[in-house]
Design an enzyme around this catalytic site. Structure first.
Site, PDB file in Angstrom:
ATOM      1  N   ARG A 234       0.877  -1.175   0.000  1.00  0.00           N
ATOM      2  CA  ARG A 234       0.000   0.000   0.000  1.00  0.00           C
ATOM      3  C   ARG A 234       0.912   1.221   0.000  1.00  0.00           C
ATOM      4  O   ARG A 234       1.965   1.213   0.642  1.00  0.00           O
ATOM      5  CB  ARG A 234      -0.899   0.044   1.236  1.00  0.00           C
ATOM      6  CG  ARG A 234      -2.092  -0.914   1.194  1.00  0.00           C
ATOM      7  CD  ARG A 234      -3.158  -0.500   0.173  1.00  0.00           C
ATOM      8  NE  ARG A 234      -4.301  -1.394   0.179  1.00  0.00           N
ATOM      9  CZ  ARG A 234      -4.417  -2.485  -0.581  1.00  0.00           C
ATOM     10  NH1 ARG A 234      -3.448  -2.816  -1.417  1.00  0.00           N
ATOM     11  NH2 ARG A 234      -5.508  -3.224  -0.524  1.00  0.00           N
ATOM     12  N   GLU A 263      -2.837   7.588  -4.441  1.00  0.00           N
ATOM     13  CA  GLU A 263      -3.256   6.973  -5.700  1.00  0.00           C
ATOM     14  C   GLU A 263      -4.744   7.107  -5.990  1.00  0.00           C
ATOM     15  O   GLU A 263      -5.162   7.038  -7.148  1.00  0.00           O
ATOM     16  CB  GLU A 263      -2.858   5.491  -5.743  1.00  0.00           C
ATOM     17  CG  GLU A 263      -3.634   4.601  -4.786  1.00  0.00           C
ATOM     18  CD  GLU A 263      -3.262   3.117  -4.937  1.00  0.00           C
ATOM     19  OE1 GLU A 263      -2.068   2.807  -4.977  1.00  0.00           O
ATOM     20  OE2 GLU A 263      -4.187   2.297  -4.996  1.00  0.00           O
ATOM     21  N   HIS A 295      -1.333   0.048  -9.654  1.00  0.00           N
ATOM     22  CA  HIS A 295      -2.027  -0.936  -8.812  1.00  0.00           C
ATOM     23  C   HIS A 295      -2.617  -2.083  -9.651  1.00  0.00           C
ATOM     24  O   HIS A 295      -3.835  -2.333  -9.621  1.00  0.00           O
ATOM     25  CB  HIS A 295      -3.140  -0.254  -8.007  1.00  0.00           C
ATOM     26  CG  HIS A 295      -3.411  -0.951  -6.689  1.00  0.00           C
ATOM     27  ND1 HIS A 295      -3.634  -0.272  -5.526  1.00  0.00           N
ATOM     28  CD2 HIS A 295      -3.495  -2.269  -6.374  1.00  0.00           C
ATOM     29  CE1 HIS A 295      -3.855  -1.138  -4.546  1.00  0.00           C
ATOM     30  NE2 HIS A 295      -3.784  -2.358  -5.046  1.00  0.00           N
TER      31      HIS A 295
HETATM   32  P1  NAD Z   1      -1.192 -11.283   4.782  1.00  0.00           P
HETATM   33  O1  NAD Z   1      -2.134 -10.802   5.828  1.00  0.00           O
HETATM   34  O2  NAD Z   1      -1.245 -12.717   4.386  1.00  0.00           O
HETATM   35  O3  NAD Z   1       0.319 -10.963   5.224  1.00  0.00           O
HETATM   36  C1  NAD Z   1       0.708  -9.754   5.781  1.00  0.00           C
HETATM   37  C2  NAD Z   1       1.916 -10.035   6.663  1.00  0.00           C
HETATM   38  O4  NAD Z   1       2.423  -8.780   7.115  1.00  0.00           O
HETATM   39  C3  NAD Z   1       1.582 -10.880   7.893  1.00  0.00           C
HETATM   40  O5  NAD Z   1       2.449 -11.980   7.982  1.00  0.00           O
HETATM   41  C4  NAD Z   1       1.795  -9.918   9.064  1.00  0.00           C
HETATM   42  O6  NAD Z   1       2.261 -10.549  10.235  1.00  0.00           O
HETATM   43  C5  NAD Z   1       2.844  -8.994   8.456  1.00  0.00           C
HETATM   44  N1  NAD Z   1       2.990  -7.735   9.185  1.00  0.00           N
HETATM   45  C6  NAD Z   1       2.049  -7.039   9.890  1.00  0.00           C
HETATM   46  N2  NAD Z   1       2.621  -5.962  10.452  1.00  0.00           N
HETATM   47  C7  NAD Z   1       3.935  -5.979  10.107  1.00  0.00           C
HETATM   48  C8  NAD Z   1       5.030  -5.135  10.395  1.00  0.00           C
HETATM   49  N3  NAD Z   1       4.898  -4.053  11.173  1.00  0.00           N
HETATM   50  N4  NAD Z   1       6.222  -5.437   9.869  1.00  0.00           N
HETATM   51  C9  NAD Z   1       6.392  -6.552   9.104  1.00  0.00           C
HETATM   52  N5  NAD Z   1       5.384  -7.388   8.807  1.00  0.00           N
HETATM   53  C10 NAD Z   1       4.169  -7.101   9.296  1.00  0.00           C
HETATM   54  O7  NAD Z   1      -1.426 -10.318   3.543  1.00  0.00           O
HETATM   55  P2  NAD Z   1      -1.078 -10.626   2.012  1.00  0.00           P
HETATM   56  O8  NAD Z   1      -2.217 -11.302   1.354  1.00  0.00           O
HETATM   57  O9  NAD Z   1       0.269 -11.211   1.924  1.00  0.00           O
HETATM   58  O10 NAD Z   1      -1.044  -9.130   1.424  1.00  0.00           O
HETATM   59  C11 NAD Z   1      -0.099  -8.175   1.866  1.00  0.00           C
HETATM   60  C12 NAD Z   1      -0.508  -6.810   1.391  1.00  0.00           C
HETATM   61  O11 NAD Z   1      -0.412  -6.756  -0.033  1.00  0.00           O
HETATM   62  C13 NAD Z   1      -1.991  -6.457   1.662  1.00  0.00           C
HETATM   63  O12 NAD Z   1      -2.180  -5.946   2.954  1.00  0.00           O
HETATM   64  C14 NAD Z   1      -2.278  -5.420   0.613  1.00  0.00           C
HETATM   65  O13 NAD Z   1      -2.006  -4.146   1.155  1.00  0.00           O
HETATM   66  C15 NAD Z   1      -1.265  -5.721  -0.500  1.00  0.00           C
HETATM   67  N6  NAD Z   1      -1.908  -6.157  -1.752  1.00  0.00           N
HETATM   68  C16 NAD Z   1      -1.585  -5.505  -2.906  1.00  0.00           C
HETATM   69  C17 NAD Z   1      -2.148  -5.895  -4.122  1.00  0.00           C
HETATM   70  C18 NAD Z   1      -1.800  -5.225  -5.424  1.00  0.00           C
HETATM   71  O14 NAD Z   1      -2.545  -5.382  -6.403  1.00  0.00           O
HETATM   72  N7  NAD Z   1      -0.700  -4.493  -5.507  1.00  0.00           N
HETATM   73  C19 NAD Z   1      -3.063  -6.941  -4.128  1.00  0.00           C
HETATM   74  C20 NAD Z   1      -3.353  -7.606  -2.934  1.00  0.00           C
HETATM   75  C21 NAD Z   1      -2.770  -7.207  -1.735  1.00  0.00           C
END
Ligand code: NAD
Length: 332
Positions: A234, A263, A295
């Protein structure tokens, strides 16, 4: 159940209409983003469906609730755009699609790294213009270099696996250790070590109060000079002003972004015939060593199918009133 979809494109309508064949919901597709004004377009609807950049703040939730809306169905994984406290206050449930295709985003992330490193996007344009010079196109071998992955949930873990398979040393930072990442070859380290040792840093944590600007001037100062920074998470996990200063000084050597702090005023729309007034974004575009996309990490046909079926499943589960919602998000 009548569901009003905000901020839709043709592709949303296509995939949701296909997925709906097995369900009985009445789907109304609106191009307009959700706002305080457009919230009035939910007459007779019990649910709304919104996307990443629809701001669902307390005022809007109050108005949706007045209109009779009881469910906000996010057709995305992140939920940082929803005021969960207000949702609870008004008795409005919030559901999301936690994992529609982690592969889509992970593969795209590695694609950004490879393209940025070897300047494939620039080479593509140059060759089309009859410029076959290699000047400026030199990259580095990724094999043998160190990658730092911040957030090793569903997406981060797949990035870890791919980079390990490419022969990179992978450092991981996450409050929770993912044993699969350890098996795949990553080593969990503190964030200071990750900053100091990594040649490539990729962000995969959600946006929260804790991760807002996790990459700021102080963090960048601790990184290697010339580091490659990738963000497909994000926008606001990065302090864009600090990143611009570091691109200017050369501290950051390459920047790949699929998300941007502001964005919502730009992405997903065609602004090519308008003057873009966001000077920060325009400055980012001027650097030769940045690669920015709007995105699209999630955007595969597989992911769209999963988003549609899971979202409609979430809505059906709410409608049957069977109690617990599998994909509910609540304030904690
Ligand atoms: P997820 O919930 O499976 O994993 C997120 C991880 O981040 C978890 O393991 C959590 O413990 C960790 N985390 C939380 N706080 C943290 C910190 N302070 N420092 C380090 N790690 C921390 O989520 P996911 O499915 O892997 O997705 C991750 C992110 O990707 C989503 O939150 C979303 O913002 C983004 N995303 C982007 C797109 C895109 O099109 N670009 C699409 C889907 C998701």
């Amino acid at each position: 159940m009548k569901v009003v979809f905000f901020n839709t494109k043709q592709y949303d309508e296509k995939y949701f209409s296909e997925a709906k064949l097995s369900g009985a919901h009445e789907l109304v597709f609106l191009e307009a983003k959700l706002s305080f004004d457009t919230a009035l377009l939910t007459q007779g609807a019990e649910a709304v469906c919104v996307f990443v950049n629809d701001i669902v703040d307390a005022n809007i939730i109050a108005r949706l609730s007045q209109q009779g809306v009881k469910l906000i169905a996010l057709r995305c994984a992140g939920f940082n755009n929803v005021d969960l406290v207000a949702a609870k206050q008004y008795g409005v449930k919030v559901v999301r699609v936690p994992a529609y295709s982690p592969n889509a985003v992970a593969e795209y992330t590695v694609g950004l790294m490879l393209a940025l490193n070897r300047k494939i996007h620039r080479a593509y344009c140059q060759v089309r213009e009859g410029n076959f010079s290699l000047n400026g196109l030199m990259g580095f071998d990724m094999s043998g270099k160190t990658a730092g992955i911040i957030g090793t949930g569903k997406i981060g873990a797949l990035v870890v696996r791919t980079l390990c398979a490419m022969g990179m040393n992978v450092f991981a930072y996450d409050p929770f250790v993912n044993q699969q990442c350890v098996k795949d070859g990553a080593r969990y380290v503190d964030i200071e070590t990750l900053f100091a040792e990594s040649d490539v840093i990729s962000l995969h944590c959600p946006l929260s109060a804790e991760t807002h600007h996790i990459i700021d001037a102080e963090a960048i100062q601790k990184m290697k000079t010339g580091v490659m920074l990738i963000n497909t998470s994000r926008g606001a996990v990065i302090d864009t002003a600090a990143v611009i200063a570091s691109l200017k000084s050369g501290k950051i050597g390459m920047l790949g972004l699929d998300v941007y702090e502001q964005e919502e005023d730009l992405f997903f729309e065609d602004h090519s015939y308008e003057v873009i007034t966001d000077d920060v974004f325009e400055r980012l575009l001027t650097f030769p060593n940045t690669l920015i996309t709007a995105h699209q990490g999630f955007f595969t046909s597989d992911a769209m199918r999963n988003i549609a079926t899971t979202t409609l499943g979430n809505i059906s589960q709410y409608e049957t009133g069977s109690g617990k919602l599998d994909n509910e998000v609540t304030y904690s």
